[in-house]
Motif scaffolding. Structure first.
Motif, PDB file in Angstrom:
ATOM      1  N   GLY A 120      -3.524   1.927  -3.209  1.00  0.00           N
ATOM      2  CA  GLY A 120      -4.067   2.765  -2.151  1.00  0.00           C
ATOM      3  C   GLY A 120      -5.441   3.295  -2.504  1.00  0.00           C
ATOM      4  O   GLY A 120      -5.948   3.095  -3.610  1.00  0.00           O
ATOM      5  N   ASN A 121      -6.071   3.982  -1.544  1.00  0.00           N
ATOM      6  CA  ASN A 121      -7.417   4.479  -1.741  1.00  0.00           C
ATOM      7  C   ASN A 121      -7.742   5.517  -0.679  1.00  0.00           C
ATOM      8  O   ASN A 121      -7.147   5.513   0.404  1.00  0.00           O
TER       9      ASN A 121
ATOM     10  N   SER B 101      -2.966   6.208   2.626  1.00  0.00           N
ATOM     11  CA  SER B 101      -4.091   5.466   2.067  1.00  0.00           C
ATOM     12  C   SER B 101      -4.858   4.864   3.233  1.00  0.00           C
ATOM     13  O   SER B 101      -4.253   4.390   4.203  1.00  0.00           O
TER      14      SER B 101
ATOM     15  N   ARG C 146      -1.157  11.607  -1.921  1.00  0.00           N
ATOM     16  CA  ARG C 146      -0.262  10.495  -2.250  1.00  0.00           C
ATOM     17  C   ARG C 146       0.382  10.736  -3.613  1.00  0.00           C
ATOM     18  O   ARG C 146      -0.323  10.866  -4.625  1.00  0.00           O
TER      19      ARG C 146
ATOM     20  N   ASP D  66       0.846  -1.186   0.000  1.00  0.00           N
ATOM     21  CA  ASP D  66       0.000   0.000   0.000  1.00  0.00           C
ATOM     22  C   ASP D  66       0.885   1.241   0.000  1.00  0.00           C
ATOM     23  O   ASP D  66       2.118   1.161   0.143  1.00  0.00           O
TER      24      ASP D  66
ATOM     25  N   ASP E  46      -6.280   9.319   5.700  1.00  0.00           N
ATOM     26  CA  ASP E  46      -6.233   9.751   4.311  1.00  0.00           C
ATOM     27  C   ASP E  46      -5.377  11.002   4.161  1.00  0.00           C
ATOM     28  O   ASP E  46      -5.315  11.846   5.051  1.00  0.00           O
TER      29      ASP E  46
END
Length: 359
Positions: free
Chosen positions: A217-218, A201, A211, A197, A208
């Motif tokens: 990732g998210n 993320s 990035r 990751d 959060d």
């Protein structure tokens, strides 16, 4: 050496499956031309078989990366209308390729206050679906056909390599790692799964944030991410991922993207420390989108991503909780636990991505 020729019904059939390439005595790379073409094709073909795609159905999806390209390729082959919702992170070359394939691409210019651009894209996607009479959303983040599509990869790995002791791969939607590992564990329950990751993320317990390393990732939770699949999680910086992307190219002539470099960093380390066990690293896509960035020394220098020894650490920092992760290559023993069972993981602040995409 005799030369054999195989024909394919379409470019999708030719490019969906990875090439298995030996990268070390016990390390194999599953190198995809375009990994997301596999779930995109599987999802659309099975939706068509189930009657979910009528003659006037418009395919709509949110994406800033290669899943959109996979959808655009398959939609073009199926002669289907496609609308993609993206954000400024999409690169110009990808945008041109998507539109050349016939896709309509909408760009969300401002991030949402919570959930960033991914939340903004989901809101716009919901608006589009409400405005149109007949749409189908592949919903890569929640559609079980996403991880299910990787069953054929698990079969390929088992058939070719026998027992696979460890799989290392980047995590975004959760589809490739969860689907491949579940398939392998039907044969070898002890197969380890190491997710890779990016810092900032939310997938494995960090807050959060911005990035520089994209493609994994998210900012929101994908329902297809089954945390209990993973034995370990590694976070790495953009500089570390970029350096190992170039190392993968220089050392093995594998021209892949930075998510592959991030996974290679971790897999190389694990394989060297377990010489009697077979490790497979998932290498998601080729590097052509990154020729002006990751493969450009001037761009790397201008953005502070020097390919120096500082970005080639010998081993990760091991931490006891996700909130202790440093802004460099960091390792955490996830232990096949659910998210809520892991101490130090940032409390969940949003529903799964999938619930937002319904019309």
């Amino acid at each position: 050496m005799p030369v054999t020729t195989r024909t394919y019904d379409s470019i999708a059939d030719a490019q969906m499956m990875p090439r298995l390439i030996r990268l070390g005595p016990n390390l194999y790379g599953a190198a995809f031309t375009l990994m997301k073409l596999l779930p995109a094709t599987y999802i659309l073909q099975h939706a068509d078989e189930r009657g979910e795609l009528g003659p006037d159905t418009v395919i709509v999806e949110t994406t800033s990366g290669t899943f959109g390209l996979g959808l655009a390729m398959q939609a073009a082959l199926m002669k289907r209308e496609l609308i993609l919702v993206s954000d400024p992170a999409i690169d110009g070359n990808l945008y041109r390729r998507l539109t050349d394939l016939g896709a309509q691409v909408e760009i969300c210019q401002e991030p949402a206050e919570v959930g960033g651009f991914q939340e903004a894209r989901l809101r716009r996607l919901a608006e589009i679906r409400a405005e149109m009479p007949d749409t189908f959303c592949p919903e890569q983040y929640s559609n079980p056909d996403n991880p299910r599509s990787y069953g054929v990869v698990a079969e390929q790995l088992s058939r070719t390599l026998g027992t696979v002791d460890c799989v290392v791969g980047p995590v975004g939607s959760g589809g490739s790692m969860c689907g491949t590992v579940r398939g392998l564990r039907e044969r070898t329950p002890d197969t380890l799964a190491i997710g890779v990751d990016s810092h900032r993320s939310v997938l494995f317990g960090q807050p959060d944030g911005p990035r520089a390393l994209r493609g994994l990732g998210n900012s929101l939770w994908p329902a297809n991410l089954d945390h209990s699949v993973f034995d370990e999680v590694h976070w790495c910086s953009a500089a570390e991922a970029f350096a190992h992307t170039r190392e993968l190219h220089a050392g093995h002539a594998l021209f892949q993207g930075p998510t592959s470099g991030a996974a290679y960093l971790v897999a190389q380390w694990w394989a060297e420390r377990h010489p009697d066990q077979t490790c497979v690293v998932m290498l998601p896509d080729e590097g052509y989108r990154y020729q002006a960035t990751v493969y450009d020394d001037a761009w790397l220098a201008d953005n502070g991503f020097l390919l120096a020894g500082a970005h080639r650490p010998a081993e990760p920092v091991t931490v006891e909780a996700p909130d202790k992760a440093e802004d460099r290559w960091t390792r955490f023993a996830w232990g096949r636990r659910s998210y809520d069972e892991v101490p130090g993981a940032v409390p969940r602040f949003a529903d799964a991505l999938t619930e937002r995409t319904e019309a």
